[in-house]
Design a protein around this motif. Structure first.
Motif, PDB file in Angstrom:
ATOM      1  N   PRO A   1       1.218  -1.483  -0.044  1.00 37.87           N
ATOM      2  CA  PRO A   1       0.167   0.141   0.093  1.00 37.87           C
ATOM      3  C   PRO A   1       0.443   0.992   0.065  1.00 37.87           C
ATOM      4  CG  PRO A   1      -0.832  -1.714   1.552  1.00 37.87           C
ATOM      5  CD  PRO A   1       0.290  -2.531   1.193  1.00 37.87           C
TER       6      PRO A   1
ATOM      7  N   GLU B   1       0.905   4.292  -3.166  1.00 37.49           N
ATOM      8  CA  GLU B   1       0.949   5.460  -2.832  1.00 37.49           C
ATOM      9  C   GLU B   1       1.629   6.396  -2.785  1.00 37.49           C
ATOM     10  OE1 GLU B   1      -0.549   8.326   1.062  1.00 37.49           O
ATOM     11  OE2 GLU B   1      -0.294   5.636   1.067  1.00 37.49           O
TER      12      GLU B   1
ATOM     13  N   ALA C   1      -7.496  -1.905  -2.127  1.00 38.64           N
ATOM     14  CA  ALA C   1      -7.859  -1.040  -0.799  1.00 38.64           C
ATOM     15  C   ALA C   1      -8.822  -1.448  -1.035  1.00 38.64           C
ATOM     16  CB  ALA C   1      -8.467   0.532  -0.207  1.00 38.64           C
ATOM     17  N   ARG C   2      -9.661  -2.761  -2.432  1.00 46.88           N
ATOM     18  CA  ARG C   2     -11.098  -3.364  -2.329  1.00 46.88           C
ATOM     19  C   ARG C   2     -11.055  -4.197  -1.914  1.00 46.88           C
ATOM     20  NH1 ARG C   2     -12.451  -1.395  -8.773  1.00 46.88           N
ATOM     21  NH2 ARG C   2     -12.444   1.047  -8.931  1.00 46.88           N
TER      22      ARG C   2
END
Length: 997
Positions: free
Chosen positions: A397, A401, A426-427
């Motif tokens: 993540p 990002e 994030a899903r």
């Protein structure tokens, strides 16, 4: 800004003769033309004519008149007297005290157009020129002073007083620095300024400021360390610092300020004036974004390498554990296959007989066992990787990002897939629109499900694997960055390339169109083939052995070159005459002889000096080179050797650019020695690496069990001239392929020597390297360890090369080169001008499973030069022996390096890349000092032997080596002092070998 920056020696030599002018200078400044003779002829008396001519020549050479016009070196008087046909000038001394000399000075100034610096136009042009130099560079005040003197002399301006010019340059530099500070501070909001200032404040309960924390990069390789590195990058970006584009601030000026902020204590930054403090922080944050991004990607690279490497190891262990089960299942299937192949069994009874011998259940279990245990040839070890998904989930993540990749055409599928991960990570249920171009065949059975969707875990590992490959090849890159930027960004292009092409072609001896150059190379290759084939029957070192159905060329190893008794005796006698010396005294003596310590300037680009600074510098260099740290050198009773002084010098003076400048001075001093020129002319150099274990936690080291055991280490890759001096070095983590860094270590060396023939061991061997070196005007000459495995290429498939026909079956295609010729020229032109990084370019050109067309063209071109080199290598014993001799010099230098780098068990204990580079740079500098000192005293010993009537043969002298260290003490506590006679420029007394017996 101190007004006085000149040393006493510089001030005394200003506008004065410091020695006899060179023959070239005598011809340029003291030659009298017809108009000069006509003017001089009007003077009455030989002493007036000679004095007038001397004043004229002095003005042209120095830019000023002397108080005593005849206080000039004797060659000047003789040169001018000869032109004026004055046979004796004993009575010319009267000219020095007569009033006529003042009138002559005024007449010369008027007649030849010399003006004062106070004239408005002169001051305007000089100020504008010097201002541009100050703004675009970081030259020291003394350098600007010298350049200003040269400008004044060239433009016929009388030199002002030294203090006047000194103050003028100091004021100008102050103006430039103030402009720089205000330019960097412009556009910084009050909120941003508060944030920057808060970096210097130590929070309550903490021992370090936020600035100290930002300066610390990662030292561990783990998912947690990668997340911390990425959050450091995020913290830098949150400050929102962007340099004003309209200001056009030179990158060198920004980097200089950033270096100061990166090394200075917080208290020193706090003491700076407000504008300078703000500018320093702005420059630091601006440069830190690139460094922080590089650090994060470096951790990512090592982490991914370990991740996929551990999966391979885990698979091997698993395979070993299941080998017995696989053997049993395979034996069962083998028995079944044997019955199937038995032609005596009727087809109708085959199944019945088979199941009678091997029950159906046993056969089914064996088949299932084999299917479960076998691995495809292109296995990606997904089962082992999937067990590490928690590690990936920890850093992924933050990675998606905070990192934005740029790409070339080859890397577009990887970046598209990476961007999809950013949108879907994030899903709970990722979308079904994942880009599939990135999924290569080995991954398809893991990533693509039966329903057509993708397995998110497998897709993630697939993308990371392709990202790792693309990042290593620089098909993807980031900005800003120092090490992971787009290596093609600086390539010459458009109108700039059109204007530069003719210059590049002339410089490199290449044609703008491919046909002339390729035709000349084809002819050279054909001639070389025929010449070598004709001499082959008389070459005892070459034979052909039958290996299977092929003939293989075998090159006999070189016989050991016998050493004549005269060489052995001379070597022992010279070594016995070298004075015994402590290493600190050796370093100080070389400093006094060469002045290399002048190359070390303060980090903040000011003229900060201190009493006995050379002693402190030499102590710091020795502490770094010997790997002992400063403790054995500290002396509380000597200011130059106190702990705080050595720490101050280490932080502010020793860095990459000052080490490089000092090394250039030492190399130039070595090349001026007659003895060094007997060893070589500087046209030949060799490159090789020496490995150092790094036992501390760092991301800037790599594994290799052969060299580092169970730990990690770095490779210090050196370029060494045939005069035994080190020209350049690069520090790389682990054991990176030599071919990736060879070009960089050659192109980026900054000494007066410009070697054109580069010798290496087999490790730097590749077709692309051959091609680039030939295009750049170098001759790449690696030692060929296995000539039998080398491919010999030919252009004409019908040519008859006699015995070489059997081994030259590989045909070159010039058609692969012609369409890419302009791109090849553009690439080497950009490399020659230093517009693109050599290491990055080599990464993109390495011919792997997916080479670019340009890489294929350069490799094809390189095969021509490789074949030429191989043919001459097997044909010429002198070439083979010369290559071996030069490589042995590199090995000998590495042996001395091991002896010098004796502290802490010879292990490099630096956490960060900059520390590693600086310490090994200091080691290279000290090695060059030892070589130079030994060469000076060996030359003196040889002179004394000749004077004593000892027979000294030049062929024996050429085989001597300055790589000696038995007479140098490198151990114990050290004293930094030299005898007065040595300090005054004299040599130490040579030892008498008889006294040693």
């Amino acid at each position: 800004m101190p007004v006085s920056f000149l040393s006493n020696e510089q001030r005394e030599s200003y506008g004065r003769y410091t020695g006899a002018p060179s023959p070239d200078d005598l011809a340029r400044y003291f030659h009298l033309d017809d108009s000069d003779h006509a003017l001089i002829a009007q003077k009455r008396g030989a002493h007036n004519r000679l004095g007038f001519a001397v004043q004229l020549g002095t003005l042209r050479y120095l830019g000023t008149f002397l108080e005593d016009p005849l206080a000039v070196p004797a060659p000047v008087l003789h040169t001018l007297a000869k032109q004026l046909r004055i046979k004796t000038f004993d009575d010319a001394k009267a000219y020095s005290t007569c009033e006529q000399r003042w009138q002559h000075a005024t007449e010369i100034q008027t007649h030849y157009g010399y003006v004062e610096i106070t004239e408005r136009q002169i001051g305007f042009h000089l100020t504008r020129w010097l201002y541009a130099l100050c703004w675009t560079g970081t030259d020291r005040p003394t350098v600007l002073f010298e350049r200003a003197v040269t400008w004044l002399v060239t433009h016929k301006v009388l030199l002002p007083g030294s203090s006047t010019l000194e103050r003028y340059i100091a004021r100008l530099r102050s103006r430039v620095e103030e402009r720089l500070w205000h330019a960097l501070g412009r556009g910084i909001s009050s909120e941003q300024q508060v944030r920057l200032e808060s970096l210097l404040l130590v929070p309550v309960g903490s021992r370090s400021s936020p600035l100290d924390q930002l300066r610390k990069g990662p030292v561990m390789v783990s998912s947690r360390s990668l997340v911390v590195a990425l959050m450091r990058l995020h913290s830098v970006r949150e400050l929102g610092i962007r340099l004003p584009a309209a200001a056009r601030i030179p990158a060198t000026r920004v980097a200089a300020l950033a270096r100061f902020a990166g090394a200075a204590k917080v208290s020193a930054i706090l003491r700076l004036p407000n504008p300078r403090r703000l500018a320093t922080l702005v420059a630091f944050v601006h440069c830190l974004e690139a460094s922080a991004q590089d650090d994060g990607l470096e951790v990512l690279e090592v982490l991914l390498r370990e991740l996929f490497g551990d999966a391979i190891k885990a698979d091997k262990k698993s395979r070993l554990r299941t080998l017995k089960d696989l053997d049993q299942a395979a034996a069962t299937l083998a028995s079944a296959c044997q019955m199937l192949l038995d032609t005596s069994l009727p087809d109708g009874d085959l199944r019945t007989r088979l199941f009678e011998k091997i029950p159906r259940n046993a056969l089914t279990l064996a088949l299932e066992g084999v299917n479960a245990l076998i691995r495809p040839a292109d296995d990606v070890y997904y089962q082992e990787l999937d067990a590490k998904y928690k590690t990936v989930r920890c850093f992924l993540p933050a990675l998606v990002e905070h990192i934005r990749f740029g790409t070339n055409v080859a890397g577009q599928p990887v970046v598209a897939a990476f961007d999809w991960l950013r949108s879907n990570i994030a899903r709970k249920k990722p979308g079904n629109d994942a880009p599939r171009e990135v999924i290569r065949k080995p991954w398809q059975r893991h990533v693509l499900r039966e329903d057509g969707n993708v397995d998110f875990h497998a897709y993630t590992f697939c993308v990371l694997n392709e990202l790792h490959i693309a990042l290593r090849r620089r098909d993807v890159f980031v900005s800003p960055s120092w090490r992971y930027a787009d290596p093609r960004a600086g390539l010459l292009d458009g109108m700039e390339w059109e204007a530069t092409r003719p210059i590049i072609c002339r410089t490199l001896g290449l044609s703008a169109q491919p046909e002339p150059t390729l035709s000349a190379l084809a002819n050279e290759l054909d001639r070389t083939y025929r010449a070598v084939a004709a001499r082959l029957p008389d070459n005892p070192a070459v034979r052909f052995d039958q290996v299977g159905d092929k003939q293989e060329l075998v090159l006999s190893p070189l016989d050991k070159l016998d050493e004549p008794a005269s060489l052995i005796a001379l070597r022992e006698r010279v070594a016995g005459m070298l004075p015994r010396v402590d290493l600190p005294e050796l370093i100080l003596e070389v400093a006094a002889r060469t002045g290399f310590t002048d190359a070390f300037t303060h980090l903040s680009e000011r003229t900060a000096r201190a009493t006995d600074l050379p002693i402190s510098l030499c102590a710091v260099l020795m502490a770094e080179a010997c790997n002992t740290g400063p403790e054995p050198l500290i002396r509380g009773d000597i200011p130059a050797l106190k702990r705080d002084r050595l720490s101050w010098v280490d932080q502010n003076y020793v860095r990459d650019d000052t080490l490089t400048a000092a090394n250039a001075i030492l190399v130039a001093a070595q090349s001026r020695l007659a003895l060094a020129n007997l060893w070589g002319g500087g046209e030949v150099a060799s490159a090789d690496g020496i490995r150092f274990v790094v036992p501390v936690r760092t991301v800037h080291a790599g594994p290799n069990p052969k060299y580092f055991g169970i730990g990690r280490g770095v490779t210090w890759y050196n370029l060494i001239s045939d005069q035994f001096s080190g020209l350049n070095d690069i520090t790389v983590p682990g054991t990176l392929r030599d071919s990736l860094i060879l070009l960089a270590v050659v192109l980026e060396q900054q000494t007066d020597l410009q070697p054109t023939q580069i010798m290496t061991d087999t490790g730097a061997y590749s077709d692309v390297v051959f091609g680039l070196f030939r295009l750049l005007g170098y001759r790449f000459s690696p030692r060929l360890a296995d000539v039998g495995g080398t491919r010999f290429w030919r252009i004409d498939p019908q040519a008859n090369y006699g015995l070489l026909n059997t081994i030259s079956a590989h045909n070159l295609s010039l058609k692969k080169i012609v369409p890419h010729w302009d791109d090849m020229l553009r690439l080497v032109g950009s490399l020659k001008l230093g517009l693109v990084p050599a290491t990055g370019i080599m990464r993109t050109l390495q011919v792997g499973d997916r080479p670019t067309r340009l890489a294929q063209a350069i490799a094809e071109f390189g095969r021509i030069d490789k074949t030429l080199h191989t043919l001459t290598y097997i044909d010429d014993e002198a070439k083979r022996r010369g290559t071996l001799t030069q490589l042995n010099r590199g090995e000998g230098r590495h042996s001395v390096a091991r002896a010098v780098f004796h502290g802490k068990r010879g292990e490099l204990r630096q956490h960060y890349r900059e520390g590693q580079e600086d310490q090994l740079g200091a080691l290279g500098l000290v090695l060059n000092m030892i070589v130079l000192w030994n060469s000076i005293y060996m030359e003196a010993a040889l002179d004394q032997l000749r004077a004593d009537g000892y027979t000294v043969k030049d062929e024996d002298v050429a085989r001597l080596s300055p790589l000696l260290h038995e007479h140098i003490n490198m151990l114990g506590r050290y004293s930094f002092s030299v005898p007065d006679a040595v300090a005054n420029g004299e040599l130490r007394p040579l030892r008498d070998p008889a006294d040693e017996e």
